[in-house]
Design a protein around this motif. Structure first.
Motif, PDB file in Angstrom:
ATOM      1  N   SER A  38      69.295  47.441  22.479  1.00  0.00           N
ATOM      2  CA  SER A  38      69.121  47.949  21.118  1.00  0.00           C
ATOM      3  C   SER A  38      70.370  48.733  20.745  1.00  0.00           C
ATOM      4  CB  SER A  38      67.921  48.890  21.023  1.00  0.00           C
ATOM      5  OG  SER A  38      66.738  48.219  21.388  1.00  0.00           O
ATOM      6  N   VAL A  39      70.844  48.536  19.522  1.00  0.00           N
ATOM      7  CA  VAL A  39      71.982  49.283  19.001  1.00  0.00           C
ATOM      8  C   VAL A  39      71.514  49.955  17.717  1.00  0.00           C
ATOM      9  CG1 VAL A  39      74.380  49.197  18.226  1.00  0.00           C
ATOM     10  CG2 VAL A  39      73.574  47.587  19.987  1.00  0.00           C
ATOM     11  N   VAL A  40      71.627  51.278  17.676  1.00  0.00           N
ATOM     12  CA  VAL A  40      71.061  52.047  16.573  1.00  0.00           C
ATOM     13  C   VAL A  40      72.100  53.016  16.014  1.00  0.00           C
ATOM     14  CG1 VAL A  40      69.162  53.549  15.881  1.00  0.00           C
ATOM     15  CG2 VAL A  40      68.827  51.924  17.742  1.00  0.00           C
ATOM     16  N   ARG A  41      72.338  52.918  14.697  1.00  0.00           N
ATOM     17  CA  ARG A  41      73.234  53.863  14.008  1.00  0.00           C
ATOM     18  C   ARG A  41      72.375  55.005  13.482  1.00  0.00           C
ATOM     19  NH1 ARG A  41      74.950  54.827   8.909  1.00  0.00           N
ATOM     20  NH2 ARG A  41      73.816  53.038   8.045  1.00  0.00           N
ATOM     21  N   GLN A  42      72.817  56.242  13.777  1.00  0.00           N
ATOM     22  CA  GLN A  42      72.042  57.420  13.413  1.00  0.00           C
ATOM     23  C   GLN A  42      72.926  58.474  12.764  1.00  0.00           C
ATOM     24  OE1 GLN A  42      69.270  58.492  16.774  1.00  0.00           O
ATOM     25  NE2 GLN A  42      70.316  56.783  17.753  1.00  0.00           N
ATOM     26  N   SER A  43      72.376  59.181  11.796  1.00  0.00           N
ATOM     27  CA  SER A  43      73.040  60.378  11.280  1.00  0.00           C
ATOM     28  C   SER A  43      72.435  61.547  12.051  1.00  0.00           C
ATOM     29  CB  SER A  43      72.814  60.531   9.778  1.00  0.00           C
ATOM     30  OG  SER A  43      71.444  60.670   9.494  1.00  0.00           O
ATOM     31  N   CYS A  44      73.157  62.639  12.111  1.00  0.00           N
ATOM     32  CA  CYS A  44      72.634  63.773  12.864  1.00  0.00           C
ATOM     33  C   CYS A  44      73.238  65.081  12.369  1.00  0.00           C
ATOM     34  CB  CYS A  44      72.869  63.596  14.364  1.00  0.00           C
ATOM     35  SG  CYS A  44      74.515  63.058  14.850  1.00  0.00           S
ATOM     36  N   GLN A  45      72.575  66.144  12.740  1.00  0.00           N
ATOM     37  CA  GLN A  45      73.073  67.493  12.510  1.00  0.00           C
ATOM     38  C   GLN A  45      73.215  68.145  13.873  1.00  0.00           C
ATOM     39  OE1 GLN A  45      69.892  66.689  10.854  1.00  0.00           O
ATOM     40  NE2 GLN A  45      71.251  65.617   9.459  1.00  0.00           N
ATOM     41  N   ALA A  46      74.309  68.861  14.048  1.00  0.00           N
ATOM     42  CA  ALA A  46      74.530  69.568  15.309  1.00  0.00           C
ATOM     43  C   ALA A  46      74.631  71.055  15.011  1.00  0.00           C
ATOM     44  CB  ALA A  46      75.800  69.064  15.986  1.00  0.00           C
ATOM     45  N   ARG A  47      74.040  71.841  15.875  1.00  0.00           N
ATOM     46  CA  ARG A  47      74.117  73.306  15.779  1.00  0.00           C
ATOM     47  C   ARG A  47      74.666  73.823  17.093  1.00  0.00           C
ATOM     48  NH1 ARG A  47      71.561  76.591  12.356  1.00  0.00           N
ATOM     49  NH2 ARG A  47      70.481  75.630  10.624  1.00  0.00           N
ATOM     50  N   ARG A  48      75.519  74.811  16.973  1.00  0.00           N
ATOM     51  CA  ARG A  48      76.107  75.417  18.169  1.00  0.00           C
ATOM     52  C   ARG A  48      75.643  76.857  18.288  1.00  0.00           C
ATOM     53  NH1 ARG A  48      82.365  75.569  20.112  1.00  0.00           N
ATOM     54  NH2 ARG A  48      81.982  76.969  21.843  1.00  0.00           N
ATOM     55  N   PHE A  49      75.232  77.211  19.511  1.00  0.00           N
ATOM     56  CA  PHE A  49      74.829  78.560  19.858  1.00  0.00           C
ATOM     57  C   PHE A  49      75.624  78.942  21.095  1.00  0.00           C
ATOM     58  CE2 PHE A  49      71.268  76.167  18.135  1.00  0.00           C
ATOM     59  CZ  PHE A  49      70.883  76.937  17.054  1.00  0.00           C
ATOM     60  N   GLY A  50      76.767  79.600  20.931  1.00  0.00           N
ATOM     61  CA  GLY A  50      77.640  79.903  22.069  1.00  0.00           C
ATOM     62  C   GLY A  50      78.164  78.616  22.659  1.00  0.00           C
ATOM     63  N   ASP A  51      77.886  78.375  23.940  1.00  0.00           N
ATOM     64  CA  ASP A  51      78.318  77.139  24.597  1.00  0.00           C
ATOM     65  C   ASP A  51      77.238  76.056  24.582  1.00  0.00           C
ATOM     66  OD1 ASP A  51      80.818  78.077  25.085  1.00  0.00           O
ATOM     67  OD2 ASP A  51      80.469  78.604  27.176  1.00  0.00           O
ATOM     68  N   GLN A  52      76.175  76.261  23.804  1.00  0.00           N
ATOM     69  CA  GLN A  52      75.093  75.281  23.706  1.00  0.00           C
ATOM     70  C   GLN A  52      75.208  74.514  22.391  1.00  0.00           C
ATOM     71  OE1 GLN A  52      72.829  75.095  26.416  1.00  0.00           O
ATOM     72  NE2 GLN A  52      74.401  76.491  27.192  1.00  0.00           N
ATOM     73  N   VAL A  53      74.968  73.204  22.433  1.00  0.00           N
ATOM     74  CA  VAL A  53      74.983  72.366  21.240  1.00  0.00           C
ATOM     75  C   VAL A  53      73.670  71.596  21.194  1.00  0.00           C
ATOM     76  CG1 VAL A  53      76.115  70.457  20.033  1.00  0.00           C
ATOM     77  CG2 VAL A  53      77.493  72.148  21.259  1.00  0.00           C
ATOM     78  N   SER A  54      73.004  71.660  20.053  1.00  0.00           N
ATOM     79  CA  SER A  54      71.757  70.944  19.827  1.00  0.00           C
ATOM     80  C   SER A  54      72.012  69.865  18.782  1.00  0.00           C
ATOM     81  CB  SER A  54      70.686  71.927  19.337  1.00  0.00           C
ATOM     82  OG  SER A  54      69.534  71.233  18.933  1.00  0.00           O
ATOM     83  N   ILE A  55      71.676  68.619  19.091  1.00  0.00           N
ATOM     84  CA  ILE A  55      71.895  67.492  18.192  1.00  0.00           C
ATOM     85  C   ILE A  55      70.544  66.898  17.820  1.00  0.00           C
ATOM     86  CG2 ILE A  55      72.938  65.203  17.957  1.00  0.00           C
ATOM     87  CD1 ILE A  55      75.006  66.236  20.092  1.00  0.00           C
ATOM     88  N   ARG A  56      70.269  66.825  16.522  1.00  0.00           N
ATOM     89  CA  ARG A  56      69.027  66.254  16.012  1.00  0.00           C
ATOM     90  C   ARG A  56      69.381  65.079  15.112  1.00  0.00           C
ATOM     91  NH1 ARG A  56      67.738  68.109  19.825  1.00  0.00           N
ATOM     92  NH2 ARG A  56      66.653  70.033  20.213  1.00  0.00           N
ATOM     93  N   SER A  57      68.847  63.902  15.412  1.00  0.00           N
ATOM     94  CA  SER A  57      69.243  62.662  14.752  1.00  0.00           C
ATOM     95  C   SER A  57      68.149  62.066  13.883  1.00  0.00           C
ATOM     96  CB  SER A  57      69.631  61.623  15.818  1.00  0.00           C
ATOM     97  OG  SER A  57      70.663  62.120  16.630  1.00  0.00           O
ATOM     98  N   GLN A  58      68.592  61.240  12.948  1.00  0.00           N
ATOM     99  CA  GLN A  58      67.708  60.434  12.121  1.00  0.00           C
ATOM    100  C   GLN A  58      68.243  59.000  12.161  1.00  0.00           C
ATOM    101  OE1 GLN A  58      69.466  63.130  10.302  1.00  0.00           O
ATOM    102  NE2 GLN A  58      67.954  64.448  11.250  1.00  0.00           N
ATOM    103  N   ILE A  59      67.363  58.054  12.322  1.00  0.00           N
ATOM    104  CA  ILE A  59      67.782  56.651  12.382  1.00  0.00           C
ATOM    105  C   ILE A  59      68.183  56.195  10.987  1.00  0.00           C
ATOM    106  CG2 ILE A  59      67.009  54.282  12.820  1.00  0.00           C
ATOM    107  CD1 ILE A  59      65.194  55.501  15.026  1.00  0.00           C
TER     108      ILE A  59
END
Length: 155
Positions: free
Chosen positions: A84-105
């Motif tokens: 499966s190949v899926v293109r997604q948009s996402c938002q990334a948030r950084r908290f110090g050295d941590q990065v959280s990525i939340r995607s939408q197909i």
């Protein structure tokens, strides 16, 4: 005489410092603050070793500090149902050295199984260097994931 020697020594020291390389603190290899740009990623095998995910991600500036716009393309290969190949948009948030990525197909580019339900790919990462982030895929499954700075090759 002492003052003359002191001035000469100070001048020589200043000249050496002016010619010295830039300090390691500004070296890209040790500067973990810049996560903008292109990345490649790969998970470890999951679903009892039958699936593996690879892909690309690009982080671009966002008007709010600590946030990034991003897009990613995930390629999931499973021995049980194919690729499966899926293109997604996402938002990334950084908290110090941590990065959280939340995607939408955005678009299913390729799927071997008709009606396959594909969940957005979210990641929780720790910045280890300017060229590496490590953490986990947190989606329909959880698996360790490594992100590496994409290198532009010579064509």
């Amino acid at each position: 005489m002492f003052r003359t020697r002191f001035r000469l020594a100070a001048t020589a020291l200043f000249a050496l410092l002016a010619c010295a390389p830039v300090s390691a603190g500004s070296n890209k290899d040790t500067d973990k603050s810049d996560v903008l740009g292109a990345w490649t990623f790969q998970t470890r095998p999951y679903r009892n070793g039958t699936c593996l995910m690879t892909g690309t991600m690009n982080l671009s500036p966002h008007p709010e500090a600590g946030q990034y716009n991003c897009e990613l393309t995930a390629v999931e290969v499973c021995s049980t149902w194919g690729r499966s190949v899926v293109r997604q948009s996402c938002q990334a948030r950084r908290f110090g050295d941590q990065v959280s990525i939340r995607s939408q197909i955005e678009e299913m580019l390729e799927a071997k199984v008709e009606g396959l339900i594909y969940m957005p790919d979210n990641f929780t990462l720790t910045i280890e260097s300017a060229d590496r982030m490590f953490g986990a895929l947190v989606s329909a499954v959880t698996a360790p994931a490594e992100f590496r700075r994409a290198n532009d090759g010579i064509s």
